[in-house]
Design a protein around this motif. Structure first.
Motif, PDB file in Angstrom:
ATOM      1  N   VAL A 107     -14.676 -57.417  81.306  1.00  0.00           N
ATOM      2  CA  VAL A 107     -16.067 -57.426  81.879  1.00  0.00           C
ATOM      3  C   VAL A 107     -16.011 -57.182  83.247  1.00  0.00           C
ATOM      4  O   VAL A 107     -14.610 -56.617  83.258  1.00  0.00           O
ATOM      5  N   GLY A 124     -25.895 -50.269  80.947  1.00  0.00           N
ATOM      6  CA  GLY A 124     -26.062 -49.585  79.172  1.00  0.00           C
ATOM      7  C   GLY A 124     -24.669 -48.816  79.769  1.00  0.00           C
ATOM      8  O   GLY A 124     -23.956 -48.681  78.468  1.00  0.00           O
ATOM      9  N   ILE A 127     -21.940 -50.541  79.275  1.00  0.00           N
ATOM     10  CA  ILE A 127     -21.705 -51.047  78.101  1.00  0.00           C
ATOM     11  C   ILE A 127     -21.237 -50.569  77.078  1.00  0.00           C
ATOM     12  O   ILE A 127     -20.424 -50.838  76.222  1.00  0.00           O
ATOM     13  N   SER A 128     -21.815 -49.031  77.325  1.00  0.00           N
ATOM     14  CA  SER A 128     -21.813 -48.327  76.081  1.00  0.00           C
ATOM     15  C   SER A 128     -19.962 -47.933  75.702  1.00  0.00           C
ATOM     16  O   SER A 128     -20.009 -47.633  75.256  1.00  0.00           O
ATOM     17  N   ASP A 132     -17.586 -55.682  77.428  1.00  0.00           N
ATOM     18  CA  ASP A 132     -18.291 -56.608  77.203  1.00  0.00           C
ATOM     19  C   ASP A 132     -19.314 -57.523  77.833  1.00  0.00           C
ATOM     20  O   ASP A 132     -21.028 -57.611  77.159  1.00  0.00           O
ATOM     21  N   ALA A 133     -19.077 -56.941  78.782  1.00  0.00           N
ATOM     22  CA  ALA A 133     -20.466 -57.589  79.928  1.00  0.00           C
ATOM     23  C   ALA A 133     -19.945 -56.962  81.121  1.00  0.00           C
ATOM     24  O   ALA A 133     -19.410 -56.581  81.541  1.00  0.00           O
ATOM     25  N   VAL A 134     -21.350 -56.883  81.736  1.00  0.00           N
ATOM     26  CA  VAL A 134     -21.503 -56.311  82.878  1.00  0.00           C
ATOM     27  C   VAL A 134     -21.931 -57.321  84.340  1.00  0.00           C
ATOM     28  O   VAL A 134     -23.228 -57.800  84.099  1.00  0.00           O
TER      29      VAL A 134
END
Length: 166
Positions: A107, A124, A127-128, A132-134
């Protein structure tokens, strides 16, 4: 574990069997701030994890090598200088290119851009790229981060880490 990685590694819980796992906390290579890392370390320890705090200005390859050596259950990358988005894209590429780290949760959070809150498109993109999380500090809270960490499954592998005495 090498002597360099033991600095800052602590446990807020008793025996190794009581710990949920290991989390590596770091900044991006361009970020020299430390208070955010100390805060994250204490927060994550309260959630039952052992924390390896690599400190500020960590070169990408040093992070990859530390993660290969320790096989963490989570990698947390923090930035407060506003270059987290830019540097994060490079770091996640290096981590995901390493076979043994392709499924390790990673993350990123903090001040990720110099203009303030990140757009949905910028989040996005992270994430792409493989995060796994921002956790953009302008739009998320420590409660959301704590929920994410708390929802991780407990470590299923044995914590067989040895310490090299320097």
């Amino acid at each position: 574990m090498s002597a360099g990685l033991t600095h800052g590694a602590t446990s807020a819980v008793g025996a190794a069997g009581d710990r949920r796992g290991t989390v590596v906390v770091t900044t991006v290579a361009s970020d020299s701030h430390t208070w955010n890392l100390v805060f994250l370390q204490l927060l994550i320890e309260e959630l039952g994890y052992q924390v390896i705090n690599l400190g500020p200005c960590v070169p990408d390859q040093v992070l990859v090598d530390a993660c290969r050596e320790t096989a963490p259950d989570l990698v947390v990358i923090s930035s407060v200088n506003g270059h987290g988005h830019q540097d994060g894209l490079r770091v996640i590429d290096a981590l995901r290119a390493c076979g043994e780290l392709t499924s390790t949760p990673v993350v990123i959070g903090g001040k990720l851009g110099v203009a303030g809150q990140q757009s949905d498109a910028a989040i996005g993109e992270l994430i792409s790229a493989g995060f796994d999380a921002v956790f953009d500090d302008a739009s998320t809270t420590t409660r959301e981060f704590s929920r994410f960490v708390g929802a991780l499954p407990a470590a299923t592998r044995a914590l067989e880490r040895t310490e090299v005495v320097a």
